[in-house]
Design an enzyme around this catalytic site. Sequence first.
Site, PDB file in Angstrom:
ATOM      1  N   GLY A  50       0.785  -1.247   0.000  1.00  0.00           N
ATOM      2  CA  GLY A  50       0.000   0.000   0.000  1.00  0.00           C
ATOM      3  C   GLY A  50       0.805   1.279   0.000  1.00  0.00           C
ATOM      4  CG  ASP A 108      -7.878   0.665  10.741  1.00  0.00           C
ATOM      5  OD1 ASP A 108      -8.630   1.567  11.138  1.00  0.00           O
ATOM      6  OD2 ASP A 108      -8.295  -0.456  10.415  1.00  0.00           O
ATOM      7  CG  PHE A 157     -12.471   0.036   3.387  1.00  0.00           C
ATOM      8  CD1 PHE A 157     -11.486  -0.552   4.178  1.00  0.00           C
ATOM      9  CD2 PHE A 157     -12.446  -0.198   2.019  1.00  0.00           C
ATOM     10  CE1 PHE A 157     -10.502  -1.358   3.615  1.00  0.00           C
ATOM     11  CE2 PHE A 157     -11.468  -1.005   1.445  1.00  0.00           C
ATOM     12  CZ  PHE A 157     -10.501  -1.580   2.253  1.00  0.00           C
TER      13      PHE A 157
END
Length: 188
Positions: A50, A108, A157
């Site tokens: 990512g 997160d 999300f």
Amino acid sequence: MQNDIAEILVTEEEIQTRVAELGRRISIDYRDKVAGDPPQSLLLVGLLRGAIVFLSDLMRAIDIPVQLDFIGISSYGSGTESGAVRLVMDLETDIAARHVVIVEDIVDTGKTLSYLVGNLEARNPASLRICALLDKPDRRMVPIEVKYVGFEIPDKFVVGYGLDFAEGYRNLPFVGVLKEHLYKVVLM
Ligand code: 5GP
């Protein structure tokens, strides 16, 4: 692909402006640290997969010598939740006595970075800091110090600018909220 996005949270322009600021700050903070004798470069450790879009822009916004390496972490969680984490691809670089900045797409729960910091601290770097493009503070379960943050975002999300859903959407140039029915369907 764009039709799957409910809302753009961070535009391409906002990202570029913020990445330039983060690059400037990191350059200032590490200029003296890497100018020792012998001089060393700042080691940027990107989390696969990512972080690679963010990392490739960030490194060009840094004007002191940098070196790159990558690390792979996998979480056993299902769907969009992260569970227990483990190392799936290690660094090639010996980080002992090096100044290291971990570059991550999003923080997160904090579990991934907490695991990684523990793992890398044990290798005795000269310093270790975290730079994350996005932070979802409402979701934090494990306390973690993120020195450089691009944007705080709400508990939604998101995909784009390197962040995926089922390996898709990474090439969107902005950060957007995925339409809920697209990932809820897959999870059922
Ligand atoms: P943590 O361990 O902090 O809970 O989760 C970090 C990892 O979860 C991130 O590296 C990312 O892979 C994934 N993640 C957390 N939130 C999101 C999100 O909103 N979108 C995407 N695409 N991945 C997320």
